[in-house]
Design an enzyme around this catalytic site. Structure first.
Site, short mmCIF file in Angstrom:
data_model
loop_
_atom_site.label_atom_id
_atom_site.label_comp_id
_atom_site.label_asym_id
_atom_site.label_seq_id
_atom_site.Cartn_x
_atom_site.Cartn_y
_atom_site.Cartn_z
N LYS A 8 0.61 -1.28 0.27
CA LYS A 8 -0.06 -0.10 -0.64
C LYS A 8 0.68 0.81 0.05
CE LYS A 8 -3.51 -2.44 2.25
NZ LYS A 8 -4.81 -2.76 2.59
N HIS A 89 -8.57 -3.27 -6.18
CA HIS A 89 -8.46 -3.61 -4.67
C HIS A 89 -9.77 -2.40 -3.92
CE1 HIS A 89 -6.99 -2.70 -0.19
NE2 HIS A 89 -6.60 -3.92 -0.25
N GLU A 156 -11.09 -9.97 -0.86
CA GLU A 156 -10.98 -9.48 0.36
C GLU A 156 -12.45 -8.67 1.12
OE1 GLU A 156 -6.54 -8.87 0.73
OE2 GLU A 156 -7.44 -6.97 -0.63
N GLY A 162 -7.35 -4.80 7.10
CA GLY A 162 -6.15 -3.41 7.78
C GLY A 162 -7.01 -3.22 9.64
P1 PGA Z 1 -4.29 -6.08 5.61
O1 PGA Z 1 -4.32 -6.21 4.19
O2 PGA Z 1 -3.92 -7.65 5.35
O3 PGA Z 1 -3.44 -4.91 6.39
O4 PGA Z 1 -5.78 -6.46 6.65
C1 PGA Z 1 -4.55 -6.08 2.89
C2 PGA Z 1 -4.77 -6.08 2.04
O5 PGA Z 1 -5.69 -5.02 2.03
O6 PGA Z 1 -4.66 -6.40 0.97
#
Ligand code: PGA
Length: 232
Positions: A8, A89, A156, A162
């Site tokens: 990110k 995403h 996801e 997150g």
């Molecule tokens: P995360 O993010 O592992 O921090 O939850 C995953 C993503 O957004 O691809």
């Protein structure tokens, strides 16, 4: 098994260089069936000479070059031999209001150019609680050629990204089984708060072909632990 790290808006060019060196030495001792991707921020792209890690981008615009202020196109990615991209995403869908139409356009363009595409889908909590989940996820596949042989789908759930708490095993299993039927059995990753402690039970699920990891991939030791714990 596929392990993908999505940095990110984290890391710098200097730290990514060190990270990849470290990761590549680790991967040299791993089985060939392990596939590893790292998606650093665009400013960290460089002519990396890694043997095992595939470096991709988190986003790009569907043009060769041209007048799209603030974006990068194919010409810029070619300079670094980038051949993998994340499309769809949830942070781009939600924070940057990317429409399904633009997402499908990106998909088509990068497909035409032979990219490996990690294509993300996932529902917010209110959809899981109040709406038809299958219908919602299908709408995120609109305009996407599911026959493309370099397609990897990532499920996801937005409510697990997150937050530090991933979806529970039953939820991942049942949702993955549903999605697998929709995507003609293409490789399917789970993403959303995957951690070294939780990865094994996730990757032990039959319909899980790998993981897309954000926060827990930022430290190379933690990302490596994810791979070793999952395989161990
Ligand atoms: P995360 O993010 O592992 O921090 O939850 C995953 C993503 O957004 O691809």
């Amino acid at each position: 098994m596929i392990y993908a790290a999505n940095f990110k808006t984290n890391h710098t060019r200097a730290s990514v260089g060190k990270y990849l060196q470290h990761l590549d030495s680790f991967l040299q001792f791993q089985n060939d069936t392990l596939e590893c991707y790292v998606f650093p921020p665009l400013t960290a792209l460089d002519s990396f000479y890694n043997k095992r890690v595939k470096v991709g981008v988190q986003n790009a615009y569907p043009v060769h070059n041209g007048s799209v202020t603030g974006e990068v196109g194919l010409e810029q990615l070619n300079e670094y031999n980038i051949k993998s991209i994340i499309i769809g995403h949830s942070e781009r869908r939600q924070i940057l209001s990317e429409s399904q139409e633009l997402i499908a356009k990106k998909y088509e363009f990068f497909k035409q150019n032979g990219f490996e595409i990690v294509y993300c889908i996932g529902e917010p909590l209110e959809v899981r609680e109040n709406e038809d989940l299958k219908e919602y996820l299908s709408s995120q596949l609109e305009g996407i050629d599911l026959n493309y042989d370099k397609l990897i789908v990532a499920y996801e759930p937005v409510w697990a990204i997150g937050t530090g708490v991933s979806a529970d095993i039953q939820t991942i299993e049942s949702t993955h089984q549903m999605i697998k039927k929709m995507i003609q059995n293409k490789p399917l990753l789970y993403g959303g708060s995957v951690k070294p402690q939780s990865v094994k039970e996730i990757t032990d699920i039959k319909s899980v072909d790998g993981v897309l990891v954000g926060s827990a991939s930022l430290k190379v030791e933690s990302f490596q632990e994810i791979m070793t714990n999952s395989l161990g």
